[in-house]
Write a protein that holds these residues in place. Sequence first.
Motif, PDB file in Angstrom:
ATOM      1  N   SER A  24     -24.735  46.109   2.411  1.00 54.52           N
ATOM      2  CA  SER A  24     -24.550  44.764   1.877  1.00 54.52           C
ATOM      3  C   SER A  24     -24.443  44.801   0.353  1.00 54.52           C
ATOM      4  O   SER A  24     -23.575  44.170  -0.245  1.00 54.52           O
ATOM      5  CB  SER A  24     -25.733  43.875   2.296  1.00 54.52           C
ATOM      6  OG  SER A  24     -25.665  42.654   1.603  1.00 54.52           O
ATOM      7  N   GLY A  27     -20.483  46.892  -2.626  1.00 55.33           N
ATOM      8  CA  GLY A  27     -19.276  46.208  -2.156  1.00 55.33           C
ATOM      9  C   GLY A  27     -18.261  46.097  -3.270  1.00 55.33           C
ATOM     10  O   GLY A  27     -18.230  46.930  -4.190  1.00 55.33           O
ATOM     11  N   LEU A  28     -17.444  45.054  -3.181  1.00 62.45           N
ATOM     12  CA  LEU A  28     -16.446  44.841  -4.231  1.00 62.45           C
ATOM     13  C   LEU A  28     -17.125  44.741  -5.592  1.00 62.45           C
ATOM     14  O   LEU A  28     -16.550  45.104  -6.606  1.00 62.45           O
ATOM     15  CB  LEU A  28     -15.678  43.538  -3.945  1.00 62.45           C
ATOM     16  CG  LEU A  28     -14.827  43.518  -2.670  1.00 62.45           C
ATOM     17  CD1 LEU A  28     -14.273  42.122  -2.419  1.00 62.45           C
ATOM     18  CD2 LEU A  28     -13.679  44.518  -2.798  1.00 62.45           C
ATOM     19  N   GLY A  29     -18.368  44.257  -5.588  1.00 67.03           N
ATOM     20  CA  GLY A  29     -19.124  44.149  -6.843  1.00 67.03           C
ATOM     21  C   GLY A  29     -19.247  45.497  -7.536  1.00 67.03           C
ATOM     22  O   GLY A  29     -19.136  45.586  -8.759  1.00 67.03           O
ATOM     23  N   ASN A  30     -19.474  46.549  -6.764  1.00 70.01           N
ATOM     24  CA  ASN A  30     -19.657  47.879  -7.365  1.00 70.01           C
ATOM     25  C   ASN A  30     -18.346  48.528  -7.754  1.00 70.01           C
ATOM     26  O   ASN A  30     -18.245  49.205  -8.763  1.00 70.01           O
ATOM     27  CB  ASN A  30     -20.366  48.814  -6.378  1.00 70.01           C
ATOM     28  CG  ASN A  30     -21.691  48.265  -5.931  1.00 70.01           C
ATOM     29  OD1 ASN A  30     -21.744  47.183  -5.345  1.00 70.01           O
ATOM     30  ND2 ASN A  30     -22.763  48.969  -6.212  1.00 70.01           N
ATOM     31  N   PHE A 232     -25.387  39.403  -7.922  1.00 66.70           N
ATOM     32  CA  PHE A 232     -24.252  39.589  -7.014  1.00 66.70           C
ATOM     33  C   PHE A 232     -24.316  40.958  -6.352  1.00 66.70           C
ATOM     34  O   PHE A 232     -24.183  41.085  -5.125  1.00 66.70           O
ATOM     35  CB  PHE A 232     -22.944  39.430  -7.798  1.00 66.70           C
ATOM     36  CG  PHE A 232     -21.716  39.439  -6.932  1.00 66.70           C
ATOM     37  CD1 PHE A 232     -21.328  38.307  -6.238  1.00 66.70           C
ATOM     38  CD2 PHE A 232     -20.947  40.586  -6.800  1.00 66.70           C
ATOM     39  CE1 PHE A 232     -20.196  38.308  -5.429  1.00 66.70           C
ATOM     40  CE2 PHE A 232     -19.814  40.600  -6.000  1.00 66.70           C
ATOM     41  CZ  PHE A 232     -19.446  39.460  -5.315  1.00 66.70           C
ATOM     42  N   THR A 233     -24.546  41.983  -7.153  1.00 65.03           N
ATOM     43  CA  THR A 233     -24.457  43.339  -6.608  1.00 65.03           C
ATOM     44  C   THR A 233     -25.598  43.655  -5.653  1.00 65.03           C
ATOM     45  O   THR A 233     -25.435  44.455  -4.734  1.00 65.03           O
ATOM     46  CB  THR A 233     -24.351  44.386  -7.733  1.00 65.03           C
ATOM     47  OG1 THR A 233     -23.945  45.636  -7.168  1.00 65.03           O
ATOM     48  CG2 THR A 233     -25.666  44.591  -8.463  1.00 65.03           C
ATOM     49  N   LEU A 234     -26.759  43.029  -5.842  1.00 68.03           N
ATOM     50  CA  LEU A 234     -27.865  43.304  -4.906  1.00 68.03           C
ATOM     51  C   LEU A 234     -27.862  42.320  -3.735  1.00 68.03           C
ATOM     52  O   LEU A 234     -28.760  42.338  -2.901  1.00 68.03           O
ATOM     53  CB  LEU A 234     -29.208  43.252  -5.636  1.00 68.03           C
ATOM     54  CG  LEU A 234     -29.494  44.417  -6.588  1.00 68.03           C
ATOM     55  CD1 LEU A 234     -30.859  44.246  -7.256  1.00 68.03           C
ATOM     56  CD2 LEU A 234     -29.458  45.769  -5.850  1.00 68.03           C
ATOM     57  N   SER A 235     -26.867  41.455  -3.669  1.00 73.05           N
ATOM     58  CA  SER A 235     -26.768  40.447  -2.601  1.00 73.05           C
ATOM     59  C   SER A 235     -28.004  39.551  -2.548  1.00 73.05           C
ATOM     60  O   SER A 235     -28.465  39.172  -1.474  1.00 73.05           O
ATOM     61  CB  SER A 235     -26.594  41.100  -1.221  1.00 73.05           C
ATOM     62  OG  SER A 235     -25.586  42.045  -1.208  1.00 73.05           O
ATOM     63  N   SER A 326     -20.249  44.637   3.209  1.00 73.41           N
ATOM     64  CA  SER A 326     -20.802  43.456   2.510  1.00 73.41           C
ATOM     65  C   SER A 326     -20.378  42.162   3.188  1.00 73.41           C
ATOM     66  O   SER A 326     -21.170  41.228   3.299  1.00 73.41           O
ATOM     67  CB  SER A 326     -20.335  43.425   1.047  1.00 73.41           C
ATOM     68  OG  SER A 326     -20.822  44.523   0.363  1.00 73.41           O
ATOM     69  N   SER A 329     -22.493  41.125   5.965  1.00 70.57           N
ATOM     70  CA  SER A 329     -23.783  40.549   5.557  1.00 70.57           C
ATOM     71  C   SER A 329     -23.609  39.114   5.079  1.00 70.57           C
ATOM     72  O   SER A 329     -24.527  38.300   5.195  1.00 70.57           O
ATOM     73  CB  SER A 329     -24.448  41.402   4.482  1.00 70.57           C
ATOM     74  OG  SER A 329     -23.851  41.209   3.219  1.00 70.57           O
TER      75      SER A 329
END
Length: 369
Positions: A24, A27-30, A232-235, A326, A329
């Motif tokens: 999760s 994702g695109l964030g990373n 965002f990156t840690l959801s 992601s 999730s």
Amino acid sequence: MAINKQEHAQWSSSFGFVLAAVGSAVGLGNIWKFPYMVGESGGSAFVIAYLFCIALVGFPILVAEWLIGRRGQKNPVNTFADVAASEGKSRSWGIIGASGILGGFLILSFYSVIGGWALNYITKAGTGSFIGQDSDSIAATFDAMLASAGTLTIWHTVFMAITALIVGIGVTKGIETTAKVLMPLLGVILFVIVGYNVINGGFGEAVAYLFTPDLSKLTGDVMLAALGHAFFTLSIGMGIMIAYGSYLGREVNLLKTARTVVILDTVIALAAGLAIFPIIFSNGLDPASGPGLIFVSLPIAFGSMGAGTIIGTLFFLLITFAAITSSISLLEPTVEFLEERTPMSRTVSTIVASTVIWLLGVAALLSFN
Ligand code: PHE
């Protein structure tokens, strides 16, 4: 309101839970957002601010969300209401859970559109369509995709269908199994691309760009962008980790697990930087090109470098795998909510939720058409 169904799923093992949570988070964030934000915010200043926010804000909130979720053992709305009530507080706390579910719902509608871009680019890279193209025609290819409602809709539909299929199958057999397969593959692909860069140049420059501290660029805006990105990156802040926590048993050590998730998420974001920037530098491209960094700048490089077809295809597979673990999730809390609060089965809940999200995504993609 009461819960309709009695059984509540559980992760099959703590390892499965870790992979699903990392899936999760990563994702695109990373792979898409972090590198272009680093590029736009002047390199290492953003990296420093980001590491700071992850450790001091992200980590404790992640543990808190799992704790609340594990205590409630239900969808985020009922979990918040129940936990608040058991502490003698108002059940209206459920609204916080509802706003999280709504947030995830809205994010998924555009997340799926961008996941669709990545799927489309697997086919472009895989068929060698970047080879021999100059930068103008590669930029034109990207613009043509954005201008074509039909193309965007097709790939958004495929991406949403994959997401719905996995979530519909269930928490352990769908979400957990997908994470167990895709996350190790993602690690291998990342390793291959970074290894390729170590051999083929631009690596030293990328390391210096990412890691040489330049505090003069550390402005308030950079701090704020880093804080937003940490969420965002840690959801977190979206009810997702509360939903994932609701499938947890007592035996899981949350502090240790959060440490693993935070470290892996950060290492993968930094590795994505080392997968992308050496290619950008060794091909004389601009690291600050914004959201088009991986869809325009990288394909220019894939078109001219040796092994560009293979590395390009691997790269877009990498980002698609990250996006899928992601997106599932992002769908899960809504499905958990519908399944528990309405008479609908998990399958029907998944179909209803994903259809509405798909429609919102179509509205979103038409808006930038
Ligand atoms: N963490 C995911 C990423 O970095 C995105 C996401 C945000 C997923 C919020 C779930 C909730 O791409």
